[in-house]
Design a protein around this motif. Structure first.
Motif, mmCIF file in Angstrom:
data_model
loop_
_atom_site.group_PDB
_atom_site.id
_atom_site.type_symbol
_atom_site.label_atom_id
_atom_site.label_comp_id
_atom_site.label_asym_id
_atom_site.label_seq_id
_atom_site.Cartn_x
_atom_site.Cartn_y
_atom_site.Cartn_z
ATOM 1 N N ILE A 120 0.838 -1.215 0.000
ATOM 2 C CA ILE A 120 0.000 0.000 0.000
ATOM 3 C C ILE A 120 0.867 1.257 0.000
ATOM 4 N N THR A 121 1.949 1.237 0.756
ATOM 5 C CA THR A 121 2.834 2.424 0.778
ATOM 6 C C THR A 121 3.441 2.633 -0.607
ATOM 7 N N ARG A 122 3.757 1.535 -1.276
ATOM 8 C CA ARG A 122 4.355 1.623 -2.610
ATOM 9 C C ARG A 122 3.379 2.286 -3.595
ATOM 10 N N GLU A 123 2.114 1.960 -3.457
ATOM 11 C CA GLU A 123 1.105 2.474 -4.390
ATOM 12 C C GLU A 123 0.597 3.862 -4.019
ATOM 13 N N SER A 124 0.611 4.177 -2.732
ATOM 14 C CA SER A 124 -0.035 5.420 -2.288
ATOM 15 C C SER A 124 0.929 6.572 -2.043
ATOM 16 N N GLY A 125 2.196 6.249 -1.824
ATOM 17 C CA GLY A 125 3.154 7.308 -1.503
ATOM 18 C C GLY A 125 3.246 7.600 -0.018
ATOM 19 N N ALA A 126 2.389 6.969 0.801
ATOM 20 C CA ALA A 126 2.504 7.138 2.262
ATOM 21 C C ALA A 126 3.712 6.327 2.743
ATOM 22 N N LYS A 127 4.200 6.656 3.933
ATOM 23 C CA LYS A 127 5.335 5.893 4.470
ATOM 24 C C LYS A 127 4.839 4.954 5.583
ATOM 25 N N ILE A 128 5.701 4.038 5.985
ATOM 26 C CA ILE A 128 5.387 3.210 7.154
ATOM 27 C C ILE A 128 5.724 4.045 8.388
ATOM 28 N N GLY A 129 4.717 4.294 9.228
ATOM 29 C CA GLY A 129 4.908 5.172 10.388
ATOM 30 C C GLY A 129 5.478 4.449 11.593
#
Lengths: 299, 139
Positions: free
Chosen positions: A258-267
């Motif tokens: 999901i981070t790869r697709e969305s641009g969010a990082k692992i928090g």
């Protein structure tokens, strides 16, 4: 009477006294890491607690073993999380325990949050109950009172001790709640969107004004559908969510995708299902770790 | 294949170049998306009015982890304007107040928005009080 006889008599008296004292202790078997800590704090020296589910163990995946059943059968009180958490083994446990063992599903004594429809049979209703009450400090306060009352019913002689233990623990929880409120206040209310591996933080969200988007449902045994993951990615992009969170007991594969697709990082990784190794060895440490990780990643 | 070797080579190169276009598009799709741009955060001028039942009173108001307003108040009423982010979800203000008097005292905080909406919260304490106060328009 010689010195040797006197010593022997003293030792026998000491042994009898110790045995009597041990026998007076209430034996508790706990199927929740959070309840184990509460029972120890409230019960103090008057209670011996056996933690059947260990810190870091996923309670959703737990299977009852003969050894754990023996530990439960040898206790006076069995503490369960309740709200359907023990669904797969609850009947076996209740059937196998001697009648004198009291079984208390603590979560069932406090109000529930539910997910999905409340319609249908009782069994279906139970499946929609959110069992993760411990992620709310106010629910944990209620659970503390439930444990105190149960110990008092079993052992009225030590009622004052249980009351004192509960009061001290409630005071720490109040202090912790105050800290959490202040820490969460560092995060703008429109950035309080929590994307987690499974749906374990609804109670936390209710207390501190978060919106939850979880990858899996209330349990950890179902893989998310492609359409659900796509919807989460779209929501992350739409809301500009900066980070999503892993859990200490779950596989991070889907979250990383999901981070790869969305641009969010692992928090970071959260303790979702109770206490765990590291910061989360205590309830206080678990909450502080979770809140600091969430706020610092989403700021 | 007929034709000069040079023409054949030119044709092969041209075909390879044409293939590069779809290849480029395909590989571009695999690239990691750029991090989300920060959501535009509308600021509003808010008016804060404080009323305390006892003076002197020392107070501090913290917003998003930073001190917004701190003062030793010697009068029971104070007011100030601030330009701050005020999303529809509302804001949290962390309020710490101490009074010289140990009797029960209160601090009332009124937050007024440009459209005239007034949101009011009160903090009570004996000698000191602190809490996180949430101001939301729908309340």
């Amino acid at each position: 009477m010689g010195l040797a006889s006197a010593s022997r008599a003293f030792c026998v008296c000491l042994l009898l006294f110790s045995t009597a004292k041990l026998q007076a202790q209430i034996k508790v078997a706990s199927f929740s890491t959070v309840l184990s800590e509460i029972a120890k704090k409230v019960g103090g020296k008057d209670v011996v607690v056996t933690s059947v589910i260990k810190p870091g163990q996923d309670p959703h995946e737990y299977q009852l073993t003969p050894g754990d059943l023996s530990a439960a059968a040898a206790s006076d009180l069995v503490l369960l999380s309740g709200k359907g958490m023990e669904g797969t083994y609850l009947r076996n446990l209740r059937d196998a325990l001697p009648k004198q063992v009291q079984v208390l599903a603590v979560g069932d004594q406090i109000p529930s949050l539910t997910k999905g429809t409340d319609e249908g049979k009782d069994a279906e209703k139970e499946a929609t109950q959110d069992p993760h009450w411990w992620n709310s400090i106010s629910e944990t306060e209620k659970a503390t009172a439930v444990v105190r009352d149960a110990l008092t019913r079993l052992d009225g002689q030590h009622a004052a001790d249980y009351q004192a233990g509960a009061t001290a623990h409630l005071s720490l929880l109040k202090e912790l709640d105050s800290w959490v409120k202040r820490k969460v206040a560092e995060l703008p209310r429109d950035r309080r969107i929590l994307v987690t591996s499974h749906d374990a933080f609804q109670y936390f969200a209710k207390d501190y004004g978060f919106q939850i988007d979880s990858i899996e449902g209330l349990t950890t045994d179902q893989e998310p559908s492609v359409s659900h993951v796509t919807a989460i990615i779209a929501e992350i992009k739409k809301q500009g969510v900066k980070a999503i969170f892993l859990e200490n007991t779950l596989n991070p594969k889907v979250s990383v995708e999901i981070t790869r697709e969305s641009g969010a990082k692992i928090g970071g990784s959260l303790y979702a299902d109770g206490l765990g190794p590291g910061d989360g060895e205590t309830y206080d440490g678990m909450l502080r770790h979770n809140v600091t990780t969430i706020v610092d990643a989403l700021k | 294949m007929r034709g000069s070797p040079l023409a054949q080579a030119v044709l092969v190169v041209a075909a390879l170049l044409l293939l590069l276009i779809p290849l480029h598009r395909l590989t571009q799709r695999e690239q990691r998306p750029a991090p989300q741009p920060a959501v535009t955060r509308p600021t509003k001028q808010v008016h804060l009015a404080l009323r305390t039942t006892a003076v002197p009173c020392r107070f501090q108001i913290t917003f998003l982890g930073k001190t917004l307003w701190a003062e030793d108040a010697s009068t029971p009423e104070l007011a100030k304007d601030f330009d701050i982010d005020f999303p529809k979800e509302g804001i949290d203000l962390v309020v710490d107040a101490t009074w010289e008097s140990k009797a029960l005292a209160a601090m009332e905080i009124t937050l007024s928005l440009p459209d005239g909406t007034a949101l009011r919260k009160t903090l009570w304490g004996q000698g000191a009080a602190n809490d996180v106060l949430t101001f939301r328009e729908e309340e």
